[in-house]
Design a protein around this motif. Structure first.
Motif, PDB file in Angstrom:
ATOM      1  N   GLN A 231       0.854  -1.197   0.000  1.00  0.00           N
ATOM      2  CA  GLN A 231       0.000   0.000   0.000  1.00  0.00           C
ATOM      3  C   GLN A 231       0.885   1.240   0.000  1.00  0.00           C
ATOM      4  OE1 GLN A 231      -3.096  -0.394   2.875  1.00  0.00           O
ATOM      5  NE2 GLN A 231      -4.194   1.406   2.188  1.00  0.00           N
ATOM      6  N   ASP A 232       0.537   2.226  -0.775  1.00  0.00           N
ATOM      7  CA  ASP A 232       1.292   3.474  -0.947  1.00  0.00           C
ATOM      8  C   ASP A 232       2.615   3.282  -1.689  1.00  0.00           C
ATOM      9  OD1 ASP A 232      -0.710   4.877   0.468  1.00  0.00           O
ATOM     10  OD2 ASP A 232       0.256   4.412   2.375  1.00  0.00           O
ATOM     11  N   LYS A 233       2.921   2.048  -2.130  1.00  0.00           N
ATOM     12  CA  LYS A 233       4.155   1.808  -2.884  1.00  0.00           C
ATOM     13  C   LYS A 233       3.873   1.309  -4.290  1.00  0.00           C
ATOM     14  CE  LYS A 233       6.685   0.771   1.267  1.00  0.00           C
ATOM     15  NZ  LYS A 233       7.088  -0.268   2.172  1.00  0.00           N
TER      16      LYS A 233
END
Length: 137
Positions: free
Chosen positions: A75-77
């Protein structure tokens, strides 16, 4: 749940002064609460470079909105696509169900994408959290 209530005794004319029959009233009671959620991945086992969809589904009352949120590896990557939709399903005899769904799609799966995918579904009565795993084949 199904309830049957005895509301009164009805005297039937012509069958004698002491002949009574029950008058029954039927009603349906649908319990309110946190959403009932099912979660599945297709496929659950995937090779690197493949694609996977994780689908979170709720069946509920037509007037109850459902909101979804996700937690997942990377997540967020890594970019994912999340599509949320709902529709009303006529189940006959005047009964309608709201079918709500959130689909998280991961394209070109990498090592960082393997692990637990968590869906949280929330309505006015509460929230339910479910988890599934995506593993490497």
């Amino acid at each position: 749940y199904f309830h049957c209530h005895l509301t009164e005794w009805i005297k039937v004319r012509g069958l004698g002064s002491r002949t009574f029959f029950p008058h029954l009233r039927f009603s349906w009671t649908v319990p309110s609460g946190a959403p009932f959620v099912s979660l599945g991945a297709s496929p659950e086992t995937v090779r690197g470079g493949g694609n996977v969809n994780v689908t979170c589904t709720v069946l509920g009352e037509p007037e109850e909105d459902v909101s979804f949120s996700w937690s997942y590896p990377g997540q967020d990557k890594r970019p994912v696509h999340i599509q949320t939709l709902w529709r009303l399903v006529n189940r006959g005899m005047g009964h309608t169900t709201r079918f709500s769904q959130s689909i998280l799609s991961v394209k070109d799966v990498r090592t960082i994408d393997f692990g637990s995918y968590i869906c949280k579904a929330k309505n006015v009565n509460g929230e339910t959290i479910v988890t599934t795993k995506i593993t490497s084949s």
